[in-house]
Design an enzyme around this catalytic site. Structure first.
Site, PDB file in Angstrom:
ATOM      1  N   SER A 138      31.665  38.991  33.511  1.00  0.00           N
ATOM      2  CA  SER A 138      31.183  37.718  34.055  1.00  0.00           C
ATOM      3  C   SER A 138      29.844  37.947  34.724  1.00  0.00           C
ATOM      4  O   SER A 138      29.503  39.084  35.103  1.00  0.00           O
ATOM      5  CB  SER A 138      32.193  37.176  35.069  1.00  0.00           C
ATOM      6  N   TYR A 142      37.867  37.206  42.702  1.00  0.00           N
ATOM      7  CA  TYR A 142      37.459  37.159  41.304  1.00  0.00           C
ATOM      8  C   TYR A 142      36.277  38.089  41.052  1.00  0.00           C
ATOM      9  O   TYR A 142      36.273  38.886  40.109  1.00  0.00           O
ATOM     10  CB  TYR A 142      37.109  35.719  40.933  1.00  0.00           C
TER      11      TYR A 142
END
Length: 700
Positions: A577, A590
């Site tokens: 990501s 996250y």
């Protein structure tokens, strides 16, 4: 005869089923009827090998000048009569072909060039290798088939005597020679000189039958085969193949042993590209591989010339029994493939002609007592063709053995077929292999979003896909999509929770038992959660770490084990990501897990380099389309972080990028494909950002 009567006329046990339906059959007796009859014959693989056999009809057509022309319609080279359509037949002007019957000889090259010039219509496929057979037999409809029952008789030392015992003067025998002009001339002469003849049996090869109508030809074929099968049934042995030498292991033990040995076999069998494996443990296969006769009988040779390109002359028989254990099996597999390659190279060198280039010398069929038959191919379809053909060979050997023994082509005769230019022409009709042909890719989280797009992209370039996802129904849907679009067994689905070690191992076992191994692993499964650090619960933190860090570790670890066993390298791609390198406000759990993914990938790149295992990462951002993650709370949570409404996120993400674009799953799939493809063969430990340009995430 009524339709029902027609369908059940030849359905006694052991005899071929009559599938003809007067209601379904075309009313005309030309090309449409030929297609119908061909499809019926091909529907029963005990009658015609896949891609084998050929059928024909002769009809009067009108040419481009309005003249009546008698046309020989014959199967096009390389097609399968089970699925052939009217467009799959070549059309030749019969009056220009028939004068060849009186020639004393003709080479293959001369025959092919001549027949090419007799084409009735442009744009049709090249005619079958055995076209002259159909032209020279003076009947309107002709069938050349490879029935198990007939080949069993044709592959016995006393085949001519048995044939006469069954048919008397109703069938003629021709000794084996390679198909072409001379064989066609011999068959044509036999039929022309014997008006009462009903069939010609071709030694070590097959059967020719005919009729005045398409239905008559079809039923004549079934009748001749049925008589042979009845004879075989009457002479069947009580203990085929000399009885059992070993017993099959339990299903659980078999799967465990195959899970360990298939990657070793697959790695050893690799040529220019990896191969796909298929395992057959059906009752008739086990009867043979477990038998006393299998070791010797399997090495006699092919049961039919049509088998050779897809099965090679002989299989690899592993001299192993379950009592010897796993280590001995691994050794037998590795040493067996090495020995087979050496012997195949000697076979090639002993028979090669000028300009011949050796095929990959690895076996196409491997017989393992107690476990089953393993077949290989450039793809799943090719592996299944090998499986089908050797299944037919086993049946032929079983019946021939009961009649006094099984004989086959000599090594020289086999080579003359395997490397025959006219046979190789069929293979040249296949499209060039794609970059990932023969590769197997396991993609996690592939039931939706990025994973689904990656699965479709890799399949588009030839890969076979294992869809691994917690969403079993969604995964099966994607597997069905890929298979429908890309062909036979191109995808399979397995339910997998990446946080459960046992489920990860099971997913790889599923991949191995389905395809033989794994070459590509894409770590994509994910979740997302957003909260200020004060509101981040331990459960939220652990859940992110469990799926995004531990899950990636488990999937990668099993991939490494398998790829090292194959010893052919491999490729892993981690879908990270933007948050892997850029701080994420209200997303500490996250972001920390995503950062761990990236560093894990870099560490594994170092570990895998010596084994040719490449590990790279793709870092996307803001992929909302088709994502199950964004359909949940994550959209609302991220919108709240930026003080937006959920439906404003797409525009927000687009405007914050340098390129002012939204990013889609297909964009990530394209980057993933590039890292896996040969174009990136010298890239490992690499990172590609696919985020439209987010300056805080520039890799530096």
């Amino acid at each position: 005869m009524t339709e029902t009567q027609t369908r059940t006329a030849s359905t006694r046990p052991g005899l071929p089923e009559n599938r003809w339906s007067d209601a379904d059959a075309p009313k005309s007796d030309g090309l449409a009827s030929l297609t119908y009859r061909s499809n019926l014959l091909g529907a029963d693989r005990t009658l015609v090998n896949i891609y084998g056999g050929n059928t024909s009809t002769k009809s009067v057509e009108i040419d481009h000048l309005g003249r009546d022309v008698t046309v020989l319609w014959v199967k096009g080279s390389g097609s399968d009569i089970a699925s052939i359509t009217e467009k799959g037949f070549a059309g030749l002007k019969l009056d220009e072909v028939l004068p060849l019957f009186d020639r004393p000889s003709m080479s293959d090259e001369e025959m092919t060039a001549y027949l090419d010039r007799t084409a009735f219509e442009v744009g049709r496929p090249r005619q079958s290798i055995e076209t002259l057979l159909h032209a020279f037999v003076p009947a309107k409809h002709v069938d050349h088939t490879h029935p198990d029952a007939i080949i069993a008789i044709a592959c016995t030392p006393n085949g001519p005597d048995i044939m006469r015992e069954i048919y008397g003067d109703r069938a003629a025998w021709v000794d084996y020679i390679r198909p072409g002009f001379t064989l066609s001339q011999q068959i044509g002469a036999a039929v022309r000189d014997n008006p009462g003849l009903e069939a010609v049996v071709m030694g070590k090869h097959g059967l020719v039958t005919w009729g005045d109508t398409s239905k008559e030809s079809y039923e004549s074929t079934l009748k001749i085969i049925g008589e042979a099968q009845a004879y075989l049934d009457a002479h069947a042995e009580a203990q085929p193949f000399g009885g059992a030498k070993v017993q099959s292991v339990s299903d659980e033990e078999r799967d465990a042993l195959l899970f360990s040995v298939l990657p070793i076999l697959r790695g050893a069998m690799k040529g220019a590209r990896p191969v796909i494996l298929e395992v057959d443990t059906s009752e008739n296969i086990m009867e043979f591989v477990n038998s006393n006769a299998a070791a010797e009988l399997s090495q006699v040779g092919a049961a039919c010339p049509d088998h050779l390109v897809h099965t090679k002359r002989v299989p690899l028989y592993l001299d192993w029994t379950p009592e010897q254990g796993l280590d001995a099996l691994k050794t037998a597999a590795q040493e067996g493939v090495t020995r087979f390659k050496t012997e195949y190279a000697a076979y090639f060198d002993g028979n090669k002609g000028d300009g011949d280039v050796m095929f990959t010398p690895a076996p196409r069929v491997v017989l393992i007592p107690g476990l089953g038959m393993v077949n290989s191919g450039p793809d799943a379809q090719g592996a299944d063709v090998s499986r089908q053909l050797y299944t037919r060979a086993i049946q032929v050997m079983k019946s021939a053995s009961s009649l006094g023994g099984f004989v086959s082509l000599s090594a020289a005769e086999s080579y003359a077929i395997e490397y025959w230019p006219l046979e190789l022409y069929k293979l040249s009709l296949k499209p060039a292999p794609k970059a990932l042909e023969g590769h197997v890719a396991l993609v996690t989280g592939a039931a939706s979003g990025i994973g689904r797009a990656i699965a479709h992209r890799l399949a588009a370039d030839g890969a076979h896909i294992v869809i691994a996802d917690l969403n079993a129904d969604g995964g099966q849907t994607v597997a069905d999509e890929v298979t429908k679009g890309r062909g036979h067994r191109r995808a399979t689905a397995v339910s997998m929770n990446v946080t459960e070690e046992g489920q990860v191992t099971h997913a790889y076992q599923h991949a191995v038992l389905t395809y033989g191994g794994v070459d590509i692993a894409v770590n994509n499964a994910g979740i997302a959660s957003s909260a200020p650090i004060e509101d981040t619960s331990l459960e939220m933190w652990n859940r992110n770490q469990s799926i995004l860090s531990t899950g990636y570790f488990l999937v990668a670890r099993e991939a490494f084990k398998l790829m090292r066993a194959q010893a052919t390298g491999g490729s892993l791609v981690f879908i990270g990501s933007k948050n892997s390198v850029a701080a994420g406000k209200n997303a500490a759990a996250y972001s920390a897990a995503k950062a761990a993914e990236l560093h894990l990938a870099r560490c594994l790149a170092e570990e895998g380099g010596a084994a040719g295992i490449r590990v790279n990462s793709v870092l996307p951002d803001g992929i909302l389309a088709g994502s199950s993650i964004w359909d949940g709370k994550w959209r609302a949570e991220r919108a709240a972080t930026y003080g937006l409404q959920p439906d404003q996120l797409e525009e927000f993400y687009r405007n914050r990028t340098t390129l002012k674009v939204n990013v889609f799953p297909e964009d990530i799939a394209e980057a993933t494909y590039w890292l896996i493809s040969p174009a990136a063969a010298k890239t490992t430990g690499g990172v590609i950002t696919v985020d439209g340009g987010v300056p805080t995430a520039y890799v530096r």
